[in-house]
Scaffold this motif. Structure first.
Motif, PDB file in Angstrom:
ATOM      1  N   ARG A  84       8.181   3.884  -9.901  1.00  0.00           N
ATOM      2  CA  ARG A  84       7.691   5.065  -9.194  1.00  0.00           C
ATOM      3  C   ARG A  84       6.725   5.827 -10.096  1.00  0.00           C
ATOM      4  NH1 ARG A  84      12.192   5.366  -5.650  1.00  0.00           N
ATOM      5  NH2 ARG A  84      12.059   3.292  -4.708  1.00  0.00           N
ATOM      6  N   GLY A  85       5.692   6.364  -9.476  1.00  0.00           N
ATOM      7  CA  GLY A  85       4.641   7.045 -10.222  1.00  0.00           C
ATOM      8  C   GLY A  85       3.359   6.231 -10.273  1.00  0.00           C
ATOM      9  N   ALA A  86       3.426   4.969  -9.841  1.00  0.00           N
ATOM     10  CA  ALA A  86       2.244   4.104  -9.807  1.00  0.00           C
ATOM     11  C   ALA A  86       2.291   3.267  -8.526  1.00  0.00           C
ATOM     12  CB  ALA A  86       2.203   3.191 -11.027  1.00  0.00           C
ATOM     13  N   PRO A  87       1.144   2.891  -7.998  1.00  0.00           N
ATOM     14  CA  PRO A  87       1.131   2.008  -6.834  1.00  0.00           C
ATOM     15  C   PRO A  87       1.739   0.647  -7.168  1.00  0.00           C
ATOM     16  CG  PRO A  87      -1.005   3.064  -7.111  1.00  0.00           C
ATOM     17  CD  PRO A  87      -0.210   3.338  -8.352  1.00  0.00           C
ATOM     18  N   VAL A  88       2.270  -0.012  -6.150  1.00  0.00           N
ATOM     19  CA  VAL A  88       2.870  -1.331  -6.298  1.00  0.00           C
ATOM     20  C   VAL A  88       2.335  -2.229  -5.184  1.00  0.00           C
ATOM     21  CG1 VAL A  88       5.016  -2.660  -6.271  1.00  0.00           C
ATOM     22  CG2 VAL A  88       4.972  -0.397  -7.335  1.00  0.00           C
ATOM     23  N   VAL A  89       1.990  -3.458  -5.534  1.00  0.00           N
ATOM     24  CA  VAL A  89       1.552  -4.453  -4.554  1.00  0.00           C
ATOM     25  C   VAL A  89       2.643  -5.513  -4.438  1.00  0.00           C
ATOM     26  CG1 VAL A  89      -0.174  -6.199  -3.978  1.00  0.00           C
ATOM     27  CG2 VAL A  89      -0.882  -4.047  -5.069  1.00  0.00           C
ATOM     28  N   LEU A  90       3.164  -5.702  -3.229  1.00  0.00           N
ATOM     29  CA  LEU A  90       4.177  -6.711  -2.949  1.00  0.00           C
ATOM     30  C   LEU A  90       3.548  -7.793  -2.083  1.00  0.00           C
ATOM     31  CD1 LEU A  90       7.119  -4.313  -1.988  1.00  0.00           C
ATOM     32  CD2 LEU A  90       6.656  -5.321  -4.231  1.00  0.00           C
ATOM     33  N   GLY A 118      -2.233   0.990 -14.261  1.00  0.00           N
ATOM     34  CA  GLY A 118      -0.778   0.996 -14.132  1.00  0.00           C
ATOM     35  C   GLY A 118      -0.245   0.422 -12.842  1.00  0.00           C
ATOM     36  N   VAL A 119      -1.108  -0.201 -12.020  1.00  0.00           N
ATOM     37  CA  VAL A 119      -0.650  -0.765 -10.751  1.00  0.00           C
ATOM     38  C   VAL A 119       0.228  -1.980 -11.026  1.00  0.00           C
ATOM     39  CG1 VAL A 119      -1.375  -1.783  -8.561  1.00  0.00           C
ATOM     40  CG2 VAL A 119      -2.738   0.047  -9.596  1.00  0.00           C
ATOM     41  N   LYS A 120       1.384  -2.027 -10.359  1.00  0.00           N
ATOM     42  CA  LYS A 120       2.333  -3.124 -10.525  1.00  0.00           C
ATOM     43  C   LYS A 120       2.166  -4.136  -9.390  1.00  0.00           C
ATOM     44  CE  LYS A 120       4.491  -1.020 -13.938  1.00  0.00           C
ATOM     45  NZ  LYS A 120       4.432  -1.520 -15.325  1.00  0.00           N
ATOM     46  N   PHE A 121       2.386  -5.400  -9.699  1.00  0.00           N
ATOM     47  CA  PHE A 121       2.347  -6.478  -8.712  1.00  0.00           C
ATOM     48  C   PHE A 121       3.656  -7.254  -8.761  1.00  0.00           C
ATOM     49  CE2 PHE A 121      -1.999  -5.473  -8.508  1.00  0.00           C
ATOM     50  CZ  PHE A 121      -2.673  -6.253  -7.576  1.00  0.00           C
ATOM     51  N   LEU A 122       4.147  -7.644  -7.594  1.00  0.00           N
ATOM     52  CA  LEU A 122       5.338  -8.477  -7.508  1.00  0.00           C
ATOM     53  C   LEU A 122       5.183  -9.468  -6.374  1.00  0.00           C
ATOM     54  CD1 LEU A 122       8.311  -9.126  -8.341  1.00  0.00           C
ATOM     55  CD2 LEU A 122       9.007  -7.499  -6.559  1.00  0.00           C
ATOM     56  N   GLY A 123       5.276 -10.750  -6.672  1.00  0.00           N
ATOM     57  CA  GLY A 123       5.350 -11.767  -5.649  1.00  0.00           C
ATOM     58  C   GLY A 123       6.786 -11.916  -5.171  1.00  0.00           C
ATOM     59  N   ASP A 188      -8.005 -10.787   1.345  1.00  0.00           N
ATOM     60  CA  ASP A 188      -9.127 -11.130   0.478  1.00  0.00           C
ATOM     61  C   ASP A 188      -9.258 -10.082  -0.624  1.00  0.00           C
ATOM     62  OD1 ASP A 188     -10.874  -8.960   1.337  1.00  0.00           O
ATOM     63  OD2 ASP A 188     -11.294 -10.120   3.123  1.00  0.00           O
ATOM     64  N   ALA A 189     -10.039 -10.413  -1.643  1.00  0.00           N
ATOM     65  CA  ALA A 189     -10.108  -9.580  -2.844  1.00  0.00           C
ATOM     66  C   ALA A 189     -10.650  -8.191  -2.553  1.00  0.00           C
ATOM     67  CB  ALA A 189     -10.952 -10.276  -3.909  1.00  0.00           C
ATOM     68  N   SER A 190     -11.708  -8.094  -1.750  1.00  0.00           N
ATOM     69  CA  SER A 190     -12.327  -6.798  -1.506  1.00  0.00           C
ATOM     70  C   SER A 190     -11.436  -5.888  -0.674  1.00  0.00           C
ATOM     71  CB  SER A 190     -13.694  -6.977  -0.836  1.00  0.00           C
ATOM     72  OG  SER A 190     -13.567  -7.642   0.410  1.00  0.00           O
ATOM     73  N   THR A 191     -10.722  -6.459   0.294  1.00  0.00           N
ATOM     74  CA  THR A 191      -9.803  -5.657   1.099  1.00  0.00           C
ATOM     75  C   THR A 191      -8.682  -5.099   0.240  1.00  0.00           C
ATOM     76  OG1 THR A 191     -10.269  -6.884   3.126  1.00  0.00           O
ATOM     77  CG2 THR A 191      -8.171  -5.726   3.025  1.00  0.00           C
ATOM     78  N   LEU A 192      -8.070  -5.947  -0.577  1.00  0.00           N
ATOM     79  CA  LEU A 192      -6.970  -5.488  -1.418  1.00  0.00           C
ATOM     80  C   LEU A 192      -7.467  -4.444  -2.425  1.00  0.00           C
ATOM     81  CD1 LEU A 192      -4.035  -5.625  -2.189  1.00  0.00           C
ATOM     82  CD2 LEU A 192      -4.542  -7.616  -3.615  1.00  0.00           C
ATOM     83  N   GLU A 193      -8.651  -4.668  -2.982  1.00  0.00           N
ATOM     84  CA  GLU A 193      -9.222  -3.697  -3.912  1.00  0.00           C
ATOM     85  C   GLU A 193      -9.355  -2.325  -3.250  1.00  0.00           C
ATOM     86  OE1 GLU A 193     -13.550  -2.820  -5.990  1.00  0.00           O
ATOM     87  OE2 GLU A 193     -12.965  -4.897  -5.587  1.00  0.00           O
ATOM     88  N   ALA A 194      -9.848  -2.305  -2.011  1.00  0.00           N
ATOM     89  CA  ALA A 194     -10.038  -1.045  -1.309  1.00  0.00           C
ATOM     90  C   ALA A 194      -8.709  -0.366  -0.979  1.00  0.00           C
ATOM     91  CB  ALA A 194     -10.841  -1.274  -0.035  1.00  0.00           C
ATOM     92  N   LEU A 195      -7.713  -1.143  -0.559  1.00  0.00           N
ATOM     93  CA  LEU A 195      -6.405  -0.568  -0.244  1.00  0.00           C
ATOM     94  C   LEU A 195      -5.760   0.050  -1.474  1.00  0.00           C
ATOM     95  CD1 LEU A 195      -5.007  -3.355   2.119  1.00  0.00           C
ATOM     96  CD2 LEU A 195      -5.828  -1.090   2.791  1.00  0.00           C
ATOM     97  N   ILE A 196      -5.822  -0.659  -2.592  1.00  0.00           N
ATOM     98  CA  ILE A 196      -5.270  -0.115  -3.842  1.00  0.00           C
ATOM     99  C   ILE A 196      -6.068   1.116  -4.262  1.00  0.00           C
ATOM    100  CG2 ILE A 196      -4.846  -0.554  -6.292  1.00  0.00           C
ATOM    101  CD1 ILE A 196      -4.524  -3.540  -5.535  1.00  0.00           C
ATOM    102  N   GLY A 197      -7.392   1.040  -4.148  1.00  0.00           N
ATOM    103  CA  GLY A 197      -8.236   2.168  -4.548  1.00  0.00           C
ATOM    104  C   GLY A 197      -7.911   3.423  -3.750  1.00  0.00           C
ATOM    105  N   ASP A 198      -7.631   3.278  -2.458  1.00  0.00           N
ATOM    106  CA  ASP A 198      -7.285   4.444  -1.646  1.00  0.00           C
ATOM    107  C   ASP A 198      -6.004   5.098  -2.146  1.00  0.00           C
ATOM    108  OD1 ASP A 198      -9.506   4.166  -0.077  1.00  0.00           O
ATOM    109  OD2 ASP A 198      -8.448   3.393   1.684  1.00  0.00           O
ATOM    110  N   VAL A 199      -5.009   4.273  -2.505  1.00  0.00           N
ATOM    111  CA  VAL A 199      -3.728   4.837  -2.982  1.00  0.00           C
ATOM    112  C   VAL A 199      -3.931   5.500  -4.350  1.00  0.00           C
ATOM    113  CG1 VAL A 199      -1.402   4.237  -3.701  1.00  0.00           C
ATOM    114  CG2 VAL A 199      -2.345   3.230  -1.624  1.00  0.00           C
ATOM    115  N   LEU A 200      -4.739   4.912  -5.196  1.00  0.00           N
ATOM    116  CA  LEU A 200      -5.025   5.537  -6.495  1.00  0.00           C
ATOM    117  C   LEU A 200      -5.738   6.876  -6.324  1.00  0.00           C
ATOM    118  CD1 LEU A 200      -6.116   2.463  -8.631  1.00  0.00           C
ATOM    119  CD2 LEU A 200      -4.104   3.893  -9.011  1.00  0.00           C
TER     120      LEU A 200
END
Length: 204
Positions: A84-90, A118-123, A188-200
């Motif tokens: 918590r405190g950073a975005p996470v991608v699942l 500080g964005v976390k990723f988890l598969g 795709d890479a650009s979509t995920l980049e934009a989604l993460i960028g919005d949360v940041l």
């Protein structure tokens, strides 16, 4: 009634992804029931083929934080609450899923791009044993961790956001651990980049 948005339904502005229609996915049972109708076509091999369907959730409609704890494929323990405190991608995936293979480089590229933020990723691997999951990671040079989810705990944790059969899918959590966006199907890479960028940007 809730309805998903395709890439063609969105506008890119200043590097951000702006959705034309705000959607709420978590909360009451009726919304959860409607989610089942939003799954793109799932073929007989058990994965979503075709372009991903993208949804963003307004801050006020994100529901409760996603709760999930377990072990990476190497046995190391994790708990989303610690992030918590950073975005996470699942990301839900399995090794024999062609769209999962297609999107793997996009996930790794964004993992590398956003590590310093500080964005976390988890598969969340929904089918495989550790050797198959680790072989997939080596094949695609994936350096973010994955968990094995043969008991369905990871899928269940995302039950208010994703139908169980939505593989591959990617969910972006905000800094409070709430689902801020999802992509059902390959991302795709650009979509995920934009989604993460919005949360940041929200956190900033």
């Amino acid at each position: 009634m809730l309805s998903p948005l395709s890439r063609r339904s969105m506008i890119r502005r200043s590097g951000s992804l702006t959705v034309l229609l705000a959607l709420g996915l978590a909360g009451c049972g009726s919304d959860a029931d409607e989610l089942a109708d939003q799954v793109p076509e799932v073929n007989e091999q058990g994965y979503i083929s075709g372009a991903g369907v993208i949804t963003q959730l307004p801050i006020g409609e994100r529901g409760e934080p996603i709760e999930l704890a377990g072990e990476y494929t190497d046995g190391t323990a994790f708990d989303l609450a610690d992030w918590r405190g950073a975005p996470v991608v699942l990301n839900l995936w399995y090794a024999a899923c062609p769209p999962c293979r297609k999107e793997a480089p996009a996930l790794q590229a964004n993992y590398e791009r956003y590590q310093e933020d500080g964005v976390k990723f988890l598969g969340i691997n929904v089918r495989d044993e550790a050797p198959a999951a680790d072989a997939f990671a080596r094949t695609f040079d994936l350096t973010f961790p994955s968990m094995l989810d043969q008991d369905g705990l990871g899928v269940a944790a995302l039950g208010s956001v994703l139908p169980a059969q939505a593989v591959p899918s990617t969910v972006v959590l905000d800094a409070q651990g709430r689902a801020a966006a999802r992509v059902m199907g390959a991302v795709d890479a650009s979509t995920l980049e934009a989604l993460i960028g919005d949360v940041l940007e929200e956190s900033a």
